[in-house]
Design a protein around this motif. Sequence first.
Motif, PDB file in Angstrom:
ATOM      1  N   PRO A 116       0.817  -1.216   0.000  1.00 21.99           N
ATOM      2  CA  PRO A 116       0.000   0.000   0.000  1.00 21.99           C
ATOM      3  C   PRO A 116       0.846   1.258   0.000  1.00 21.99           C
ATOM      4  CG  PRO A 116       0.038  -0.967   2.186  1.00 21.99           C
ATOM      5  CD  PRO A 116       0.742  -1.941   1.281  1.00 21.99           C
ATOM      6  N   GLU A 117       0.186   2.402  -0.256  1.00 22.74           N
ATOM      7  CA  GLU A 117       0.909   3.665  -0.229  1.00 22.74           C
ATOM      8  C   GLU A 117       1.405   3.956   1.182  1.00 22.74           C
ATOM      9  OE1 GLU A 117      -2.218   7.231   0.014  1.00 22.74           O
ATOM     10  OE2 GLU A 117      -2.579   5.907  -1.687  1.00 22.74           O
ATOM     11  N   LYS A 118       2.464   4.765   1.259  1.00 22.10           N
ATOM     12  CA  LYS A 118       3.108   5.092   2.519  1.00 22.10           C
ATOM     13  C   LYS A 118       3.065   6.599   2.737  1.00 22.10           C
ATOM     14  CE  LYS A 118       6.804   3.238   0.716  1.00 22.10           C
ATOM     15  NZ  LYS A 118       6.227   2.469  -0.389  1.00 22.10           N
ATOM     16  N   PRO A 119       2.625   7.075   3.910  1.00 24.52           N
ATOM     17  CA  PRO A 119       2.696   8.517   4.179  1.00 24.52           C
ATOM     18  C   PRO A 119       4.138   8.980   4.262  1.00 24.52           C
ATOM     19  CG  PRO A 119       2.079   7.331   6.161  1.00 24.52           C
ATOM     20  CD  PRO A 119       2.062   6.322   5.042  1.00 24.52           C
ATOM     21  N   LEU A 120       4.397  10.155   3.726  1.00 24.99           N
ATOM     22  CA  LEU A 120       5.718  10.766   3.857  1.00 24.99           C
ATOM     23  C   LEU A 120       5.698  11.602   5.129  1.00 24.99           C
ATOM     24  CD1 LEU A 120       6.369  11.879   0.156  1.00 24.99           C
ATOM     25  CD2 LEU A 120       6.951   9.729   1.280  1.00 24.99           C
ATOM     26  N   VAL A 121       6.433  11.165   6.122  1.00 26.64           N
ATOM     27  CA  VAL A 121       6.341  11.789   7.435  1.00 26.64           C
ATOM     28  C   VAL A 121       7.537  12.668   7.754  1.00 26.64           C
ATOM     29  CG1 VAL A 121       4.868   9.968   8.332  1.00 26.64           C
ATOM     30  CG2 VAL A 121       7.335   9.744   8.554  1.00 26.64           C
ATOM     31  N   GLY A 122       8.478  12.763   6.851  1.00 24.62           N
ATOM     32  CA  GLY A 122       9.633  13.624   7.059  1.00 24.62           C
ATOM     33  C   GLY A 122       9.424  14.985   6.416  1.00 24.62           C
ATOM     34  N   ASP A 123      10.530  15.602   5.992  1.00 27.41           N
ATOM     35  CA  ASP A 123      10.451  16.892   5.304  1.00 27.41           C
ATOM     36  C   ASP A 123       9.849  16.667   3.937  1.00 27.41           C
ATOM     37  OD1 ASP A 123      11.663  18.135   7.436  1.00 27.41           O
ATOM     38  OD2 ASP A 123      13.690  17.827   6.633  1.00 27.41           O
ATOM     39  N   ARG A 124       8.637  17.186   3.745  1.00 27.78           N
ATOM     40  CA  ARG A 124       7.886  16.867   2.535  1.00 27.78           C
ATOM     41  C   ARG A 124       7.999  17.972   1.499  1.00 27.78           C
ATOM     42  NH1 ARG A 124       2.810  15.244   6.089  1.00 27.78           N
ATOM     43  NH2 ARG A 124       2.872  17.486   6.255  1.00 27.78           N
ATOM     44  N   ASP A 172      -4.052  17.015   0.131  1.00 30.22           N
ATOM     45  CA  ASP A 172      -3.916  16.142   1.279  1.00 30.22           C
ATOM     46  C   ASP A 172      -2.454  15.898   1.650  1.00 30.22           C
ATOM     47  OD1 ASP A 172      -6.663  15.877   1.284  1.00 30.22           O
ATOM     48  OD2 ASP A 172      -6.640  14.067   0.046  1.00 30.22           O
ATOM     49  N   THR A 173      -2.268  15.257   2.800  1.00 32.51           N
ATOM     50  CA  THR A 173      -0.935  14.859   3.242  1.00 32.51           C
ATOM     51  C   THR A 173      -0.256  14.014   2.166  1.00 32.51           C
ATOM     52  OG1 THR A 173      -1.683  14.846   5.529  1.00 32.51           O
ATOM     53  CG2 THR A 173       0.334  13.641   5.050  1.00 32.51           C
ATOM     54  N   THR A 174       1.010  14.282   1.948  1.00 28.58           N
ATOM     55  CA  THR A 174       1.706  13.581   0.869  1.00 28.58           C
ATOM     56  C   THR A 174       1.944  12.119   1.208  1.00 28.58           C
ATOM     57  OG1 THR A 174       3.800  14.390   1.750  1.00 28.58           O
ATOM     58  CG2 THR A 174       2.813  15.617  -0.068  1.00 28.58           C
ATOM     59  N   ALA A 175       1.999  11.296   0.181  1.00 30.37           N
ATOM     60  CA  ALA A 175       2.201   9.855   0.351  1.00 30.37           C
ATOM     61  C   ALA A 175       2.981   9.303  -0.833  1.00 30.37           C
ATOM     62  CB  ALA A 175       0.858   9.141   0.467  1.00 30.37           C
ATOM     63  N   TRP A 176       3.622   8.165  -0.586  1.00 29.46           N
ATOM     64  CA  TRP A 176       4.339   7.455  -1.646  1.00 29.46           C
ATOM     65  C   TRP A 176       3.384   6.479  -2.319  1.00 29.46           C
ATOM     66  CZ3 TRP A 176       9.498   8.837  -2.061  1.00 29.46           C
ATOM     67  CH2 TRP A 176      10.201   8.233  -3.111  1.00 29.46           C
ATOM     68  N   HIS A 213      15.402   3.619  -9.716  1.00 31.17           N
ATOM     69  CA  HIS A 213      14.838   4.403  -8.622  1.00 31.17           C
ATOM     70  C   HIS A 213      14.902   3.611  -7.319  1.00 31.17           C
ATOM     71  CE1 HIS A 213      12.311   7.425 -11.194  1.00 31.17           C
ATOM     72  NE2 HIS A 213      13.561   7.821 -11.024  1.00 31.17           N
ATOM     73  N   LEU A 214      15.326   4.268  -6.257  1.00 30.09           N
ATOM     74  CA  LEU A 214      15.583   3.593  -4.988  1.00 30.09           C
ATOM     75  C   LEU A 214      14.361   2.881  -4.426  1.00 30.09           C
ATOM     76  CD1 LEU A 214      17.867   3.342  -2.743  1.00 30.09           C
ATOM     77  CD2 LEU A 214      16.613   5.139  -1.559  1.00 30.09           C
ATOM     78  N   ASP A 215      13.170   3.397  -4.686  1.00 28.79           N
ATOM     79  CA  ASP A 215      11.982   2.770  -4.100  1.00 28.79           C
ATOM     80  C   ASP A 215      11.767   1.346  -4.611  1.00 28.79           C
ATOM     81  OD1 ASP A 215      11.384   4.079  -6.559  1.00 28.79           O
ATOM     82  OD2 ASP A 215       9.246   4.030  -6.131  1.00 28.79           O
ATOM     83  N   HIS A 216      12.422   0.977  -5.699  1.00 27.78           N
ATOM     84  CA  HIS A 216      12.267  -0.376  -6.240  1.00 27.78           C
ATOM     85  C   HIS A 216      13.389  -1.334  -5.840  1.00 27.78           C
ATOM     86  CE1 HIS A 216       8.767   0.224  -8.956  1.00 27.78           C
ATOM     87  NE2 HIS A 216       9.124   1.480  -8.738  1.00 27.78           N
ATOM     88  N   PHE A 217      14.437  -0.827  -5.183  1.00 29.55           N
ATOM     89  CA  PHE A 217      15.512  -1.758  -4.822  1.00 29.55           C
ATOM     90  C   PHE A 217      16.027  -1.604  -3.400  1.00 29.55           C
ATOM     91  CE2 PHE A 217      18.040   1.810  -6.544  1.00 29.55           C
ATOM     92  CZ  PHE A 217      19.062   1.918  -5.607  1.00 29.55           C
ATOM     93  N   PRO A 243     -10.167  11.536 -10.530  1.00 36.05           N
ATOM     94  CA  PRO A 243     -10.601  11.400  -9.137  1.00 36.05           C
ATOM     95  C   PRO A 243     -10.507   9.945  -8.679  1.00 36.05           C
ATOM     96  CG  PRO A 243     -12.503  11.559 -10.581  1.00 36.05           C
ATOM     97  CD  PRO A 243     -11.303  11.810 -11.445  1.00 36.05           C
ATOM     98  N   GLY A 244     -10.088   9.763  -7.454  1.00 38.87           N
ATOM     99  CA  GLY A 244     -10.031   8.414  -6.909  1.00 38.87           C
ATOM    100  C   GLY A 244      -8.789   7.631  -7.253  1.00 38.87           C
ATOM    101  N   TRP A 245      -7.905   8.195  -8.070  1.00 40.31           N
ATOM    102  CA  TRP A 245      -6.662   7.485  -8.355  1.00 40.31           C
ATOM    103  C   TRP A 245      -5.720   7.620  -7.163  1.00 40.31           C
ATOM    104  CZ3 TRP A 245      -4.616   6.627 -13.877  1.00 40.31           C
ATOM    105  CH2 TRP A 245      -5.683   6.209 -14.699  1.00 40.31           C
ATOM    106  N   ALA A 246      -4.840   6.663  -6.993  1.00 38.65           N
ATOM    107  CA  ALA A 246      -4.054   6.547  -5.757  1.00 38.65           C
ATOM    108  C   ALA A 246      -2.919   7.563  -5.692  1.00 38.65           C
ATOM    109  CB  ALA A 246      -3.488   5.143  -5.644  1.00 38.65           C
ATOM    110  N   ALA A 247      -2.702   8.067  -4.462  1.00 36.64           N
ATOM    111  CA  ALA A 247      -1.493   8.815  -4.071  1.00 36.64           C
ATOM    112  C   ALA A 247      -1.182   9.988  -4.986  1.00 36.64           C
ATOM    113  CB  ALA A 247      -0.287   7.877  -4.005  1.00 36.64           C
ATOM    114  N   HIS A 248      -2.173  10.827  -5.228  1.00 34.49           N
ATOM    115  CA  HIS A 248      -1.930  12.012  -6.055  1.00 34.49           C
ATOM    116  C   HIS A 248      -1.274  13.090  -5.201  1.00 34.49           C
ATOM    117  CE1 HIS A 248      -3.694  15.080  -9.163  1.00 34.49           C
ATOM    118  NE2 HIS A 248      -2.389  15.043  -9.137  1.00 34.49           N
ATOM    119  N   GLN A 249       0.016  13.244  -5.328  1.00 29.47           N
ATOM    120  CA  GLN A 249       0.732  14.218  -4.522  1.00 29.47           C
ATOM    121  C   GLN A 249       1.618  15.080  -5.404  1.00 29.47           C
ATOM    122  OE1 GLN A 249      -0.431  14.408  -1.728  1.00 29.47           O
ATOM    123  NE2 GLN A 249      -1.370  12.388  -1.451  1.00 29.47           N
TER     124      GLN A 249
END
Length: 273
Positions: A13-21, A27-31, A80-84, A259-265
């Motif tokens: 699932p998507e992850k909230p970005l809780v650091g320096d965004r 809405d609150t940013t998410a990965w 990209h780091l998020d994949h490895f 509308p309704g698509w995931a993690a629009h940040q």
Amino acid sequence: MTSTLSHNVFDAPEKPLVGDRPRPFGDTTAWDPMTATLIYGEHEAVLVDALTTEAEAEALAAWVALHHRDLTTIYITHGHLDHFAGLTVLKRHFPAARCVTAPGAAELAAKQPVSVYRKLLPGQLPAAITLPEAYDDDVLTLEGHELRIIEQGHTDAVDSTSLHVPSLDLVVGGDVLYNRCHQYVAELTPEILENWLAALDRLAALNPKVAVAGHKKLGAPDTPEAIDWTKRYLTDFAQLKQETSSDGELFEAMTKRYPGWAAHQSWLMFGFG
């Protein structure tokens, strides 16, 4: 004699970005939510992509272990780091598995701004980051079957790749392909757009029955319609970027259109800021 291959998809699932965004709009940013794909035969398996956080990778490793196959290879679709980032955890559980990617993707992986990711996801990444090794061939083999590496050029990232498994009518798109999920288009130029659309056409020409996106909304089916959705999103973004006068206006226009698509940040559109 070759065995019959199967595949399963792990959805994180998507992850909230809780650091320096970066630049928040709305809405609150998410990965974005992410996928990893296991392709397996009677005895062995290949995993495509390794996810991001330590918790995700631990869950992924446990899920892979449930298949009771020998994990021989972990293939990373792009740099990209998020994949490895999860490779460190997976190697701990599967030390014999080789971790590979295409040469261009390996170069990008080595340049990733790890400190930026650690600020966005504090305390969640492995303490040490394992890099995938460059793999010069364009085919992986699994129990007599070919897993074909498709060089896709600059799409979501420079030197992106996808994987085609003809015996399964399967494409694992990496971040060339998104599925009901807002896309990373911060680097998009007319030239990159043209190449990205051509990369999607390349996937469509394979006539897959299953198409797994690197990022997808939880519950979205892994159907080839995602190829058309990705193309439409890209062309809409390019059009609206010309028609709007500010980042905020562009963000609102894309939100209204999807509308309704995931993690629009906002960082997905405008980069880390």
